[in-house]
Design an enzyme around this catalytic site. Sequence first.
Site: not given
Length: 250
Positions: A105, A121, A132, A189
């Site tokens: 991320v 992710h 929302c 990894g």
Amino acid sequence: MTTPESIKKIVELLLVSNNITALTGAGVSAESGIATFRDPEGLWAKFDPLELASIDGFMSNPERVWSWYQYRVNIVNNAKPNKGHYALAEFNKLNMNFNLITQNVDGLHQRAGSENVIELHGSIIRNKCFSCNEIHEEEILSENLLNYCKYCNGLIRPDVVWFGEMLPEREIDKAQKLASKTDLFFSIGTSAEVHPAAELPIISKREGAVLIEINPLKTQLSEFADIRIALPSGEAMPLIIEEYKKRVIK
Ligand code: OAD
């Protein structure tokens, strides 16, 4: 096979493959100083994922979750892509048939120059409304205090996938399609323990792809790998790409 033999073999495969896919995980960013999750020094050894990476955790203590993510955003903002990210970005430019899927991320693949990265992710740098789902990208948000959505007044949260949540549909769909048609699949990894991402290498293998694992340690995927390179990605990926360049750039 020794490492140099494995690298030669991988380059031969890269040269004849029509479609190449890589799935990366936290290990790729370890050499940039970003902690992995399941290693002995990893985040989940120090923090409870149910408190910090779940809807229930956010609902019971949004301040704690928000400030933990801001602490991680600061680490990411101060980190730099490493040789593994750059090698993958270079390959991304050299070979049009290469697709990069990441569980990370941190946006470091993109900062290294990779394009069209499939982020399974989400992204820690992007935020969205808890109620929302509206994305809040450009706004300046308070690091220390909770922030509220300008559209519905819901709480702002990071746009990452938490335990128990679905992955973004478009991304996982694309990733599954790539995995089922690829000739060569790199798992780099990742402990390959978190589903559905962990199924991608298995899908590719079932559909006939050659599976390559780059990881200093064995994982539950290792027994299915056709070739394993037990080196950090920041060492292995430049070796592979340099060897590949010798063959394609005359
Ligand atoms: P893990 O922490 O589970 O696994 C990291 C893997 O990287 C381990 O197998 C290490 O051996 C390996 N590793 C460490 N250093 C390395 C290096 N320099 N080069 C190559 N490999 C190295 O991380 P992920 O598999 O990415 O989810 O975890 C998957 C998901 O679990 C994450 O995306 C995160 C987490 O919960 C979310 O945040 C939604």
